[in-house]
Design a protein around this motif. Structure first.
Motif, mmCIF file in Angstrom:
data_model
loop_
_atom_site.group_PDB
_atom_site.id
_atom_site.type_symbol
_atom_site.label_atom_id
_atom_site.label_comp_id
_atom_site.label_asym_id
_atom_site.label_seq_id
_atom_site.Cartn_x
_atom_site.Cartn_y
_atom_site.Cartn_z
ATOM 1 N N VAL A 202 6.449 -2.323 -3.499
ATOM 2 C CA VAL A 202 6.950 -1.436 -2.387
ATOM 3 C C VAL A 202 5.737 -0.644 -1.811
ATOM 4 N N GLN A 203 5.600 -0.554 -0.407
ATOM 5 C CA GLN A 203 4.774 0.075 0.349
ATOM 6 C C GLN A 203 5.409 1.548 0.816
ATOM 7 N N ALA A 204 4.771 2.468 0.480
ATOM 8 C CA ALA A 204 5.227 3.850 1.169
ATOM 9 C C ALA A 204 5.401 3.849 2.512
ATOM 10 N N GLU A 205 6.425 4.484 2.995
ATOM 11 C CA GLU A 205 6.602 4.272 4.696
ATOM 12 C C GLU A 205 5.495 5.092 5.032
ATOM 13 N N THR A 206 4.476 5.874 4.577
ATOM 14 C CA THR A 206 3.593 6.498 5.027
ATOM 15 C C THR A 206 2.397 6.431 4.322
ATOM 16 N N HIS A 207 1.201 6.400 4.739
ATOM 17 C CA HIS A 207 -0.060 6.440 3.792
ATOM 18 C C HIS A 207 -0.283 5.363 3.202
ATOM 19 N N GLY A 208 0.311 4.352 3.380
ATOM 20 C CA GLY A 208 -0.352 2.883 2.696
ATOM 21 C C GLY A 208 -0.245 2.802 1.031
ATOM 22 N N ILE A 209 0.412 3.710 0.484
ATOM 23 C CA ILE A 209 0.700 3.740 -0.984
ATOM 24 C C ILE A 209 1.452 2.672 -1.431
ATOM 25 N N MET A 210 1.127 1.689 -2.066
ATOM 26 C CA MET A 210 1.980 0.631 -2.678
ATOM 27 C C MET A 210 2.227 0.890 -4.308
ATOM 28 N N HIS A 211 3.456 0.457 -4.653
ATOM 29 C CA HIS A 211 3.674 0.735 -6.050
ATOM 30 C C HIS A 211 4.611 -0.146 -6.434
ATOM 31 N N LEU A 212 4.639 -0.145 -8.054
ATOM 32 C CA LEU A 212 5.286 -1.122 -8.917
ATOM 33 C C LEU A 212 5.574 -0.242 -10.046
ATOM 34 N N GLU A 213 6.965 -0.723 -10.473
ATOM 35 C CA GLU A 213 7.411 0.069 -11.590
ATOM 36 C C GLU A 213 7.489 -0.767 -12.929
ATOM 37 N N TRP B 145 -1.533 2.082 -5.613
ATOM 38 C CA TRP B 145 -2.800 1.574 -5.182
ATOM 39 C C TRP B 145 -2.666 1.652 -3.644
ATOM 40 N N ASN B 146 -3.851 1.610 -2.969
ATOM 41 C CA ASN B 146 -3.770 1.670 -1.462
ATOM 42 C C ASN B 146 -3.723 0.390 -0.914
ATOM 43 N N SER B 147 -3.045 -0.018 0.124
ATOM 44 C CA SER B 147 -2.587 -1.087 0.766
ATOM 45 C C SER B 147 -4.182 -1.389 1.522
ATOM 46 N N PRO B 148 -4.894 -2.638 1.348
ATOM 47 C CA PRO B 148 -5.997 -2.843 2.002
ATOM 48 C C PRO B 148 -5.547 -3.041 3.645
ATOM 49 N N HIS B 149 -4.385 -3.289 4.117
ATOM 50 C CA HIS B 149 -4.090 -3.228 5.399
ATOM 51 C C HIS B 149 -4.174 -1.982 5.969
ATOM 52 N N TYR B 150 -3.735 -0.920 5.151
ATOM 53 C CA TYR B 150 -3.736 0.449 5.831
ATOM 54 C C TYR B 150 -4.958 0.909 5.698
ATOM 55 N N LEU B 151 -5.945 0.604 4.775
ATOM 56 C CA LEU B 151 -7.227 1.073 4.799
ATOM 57 C C LEU B 151 -8.051 0.517 5.889
ATOM 58 N N GLY C 291 -10.526 1.711 10.967
ATOM 59 C CA GLY C 291 -10.789 0.990 12.386
ATOM 60 C C GLY C 291 -11.712 -0.399 12.017
ATOM 61 N N LEU C 292 -11.235 -1.199 11.051
ATOM 62 C CA LEU C 292 -11.669 -2.346 10.881
ATOM 63 C C LEU C 292 -11.399 -3.814 11.600
ATOM 64 N N GLU C 293 -10.427 -3.441 12.458
ATOM 65 C CA GLU C 293 -9.929 -4.525 13.325
ATOM 66 C C GLU C 293 -10.905 -5.549 13.972
ATOM 67 N N LYS D 241 -5.962 -11.607 0.908
ATOM 68 C CA LYS D 241 -6.678 -12.004 -0.471
ATOM 69 C C LYS D 241 -6.641 -10.802 -1.182
ATOM 70 N N ILE D 242 -7.140 -9.794 -0.593
ATOM 71 C CA ILE D 242 -7.404 -8.638 -1.391
ATOM 72 C C ILE D 242 -6.096 -7.978 -1.794
ATOM 73 N N ASP D 243 -5.275 -8.097 -0.688
ATOM 74 C CA ASP D 243 -3.667 -7.510 -1.280
ATOM 75 C C ASP D 243 -3.038 -8.348 -2.062
ATOM 76 N N GLY D 244 -3.272 -9.598 -2.330
ATOM 77 C CA GLY D 244 -2.856 -10.351 -3.202
ATOM 78 C C GLY D 244 -3.375 -10.062 -4.662
ATOM 79 N N VAL D 245 -4.553 -9.793 -4.723
ATOM 80 C CA VAL D 245 -5.370 -9.530 -5.859
ATOM 81 C C VAL D 245 -4.743 -8.411 -6.365
ATOM 82 N N LEU D 246 -4.749 -7.345 -5.714
ATOM 83 C CA LEU D 246 -4.245 -6.009 -6.072
ATOM 84 C C LEU D 246 -2.685 -6.143 -6.541
#
Length: 152
Positions: free
Chosen positions: A20-31, A116-122, A127-129, A137-142
């Motif tokens: 789950v990605q938090a609605e703000t701040h790009g914080i992903m989580h898993l229980e 953890w932080n979503s790499p897309h959010y980071l 400003g890495l666009e 790939k980074i998202d998948g590894v995390l």
């Protein structure tokens, strides 16, 4: 198929996602329903199995205890892979604020939570666009690390 049906189907699919990605701040989580120490051990093993470097683990609860404060078991794992992180910092030096990667393991009333932080959010935050980076790939590894640690 109508757009409404497709939209509803996508909404259900996203709502059912185990990560789950938090609605703000790009914080992903898993229980996880497992014990804190077991999740900790599995995360350490998963980091090693992926060939990542575990730089340090910060034990926040132990630090709190040293100053006579209480905190549920909470640890921040700092790890990375210079082959993935360096291009991000080459693109934008401020990425060094958020790298190496971090994953928090903490005990909550609902069980053990990995965050953890979503790499897309980071990428957006820094400003890495304009750079070609393996964010998926980074998202998948995390997500894989969190899933392994959670026992999934």
């Amino acid at each position: 198929m109508s757009r409404a049906v497709i939209g509803a189907a996508l909404g259900l699919l996203l709502a059912a996602a185990p990560v789950v990605q938090a609605e703000t701040h790009g914080i992903m989580h898993l229980e996880s329903d497992d014990a804190f120490e077991r999740v900790d051990q599995r995360l350490r093993a998963a980091i090693e199995e992926k060939g990542l470097t575990l730089m340090t683990v910060v034990d926040h609860a132990a630090n709190a205890q040293r100053v006579d404060l209480a905190l549920p078991p909470t640890r921040t794992f700092v790890f990375g892979n210079p082959a993935a992180g360096t291009p991000m910092m080459q693109c934008q030096g401020s990425m060094a604020l958020d790298l190496p990667q971090k994953m928090v393991v903490r005990e909550t009333d609902e069980g053990v939570r990995l965050e953890w932080n979503s790499p897309h959010y980071l990428a957006e935050r820094h400003g890495l666009e304009g750079c070609e980076l393996p964010l998926e790939k980074i998202d998948g590894v995390l997500e894989g690390l969190a899933g392994a640690a959670a026992g999934r």
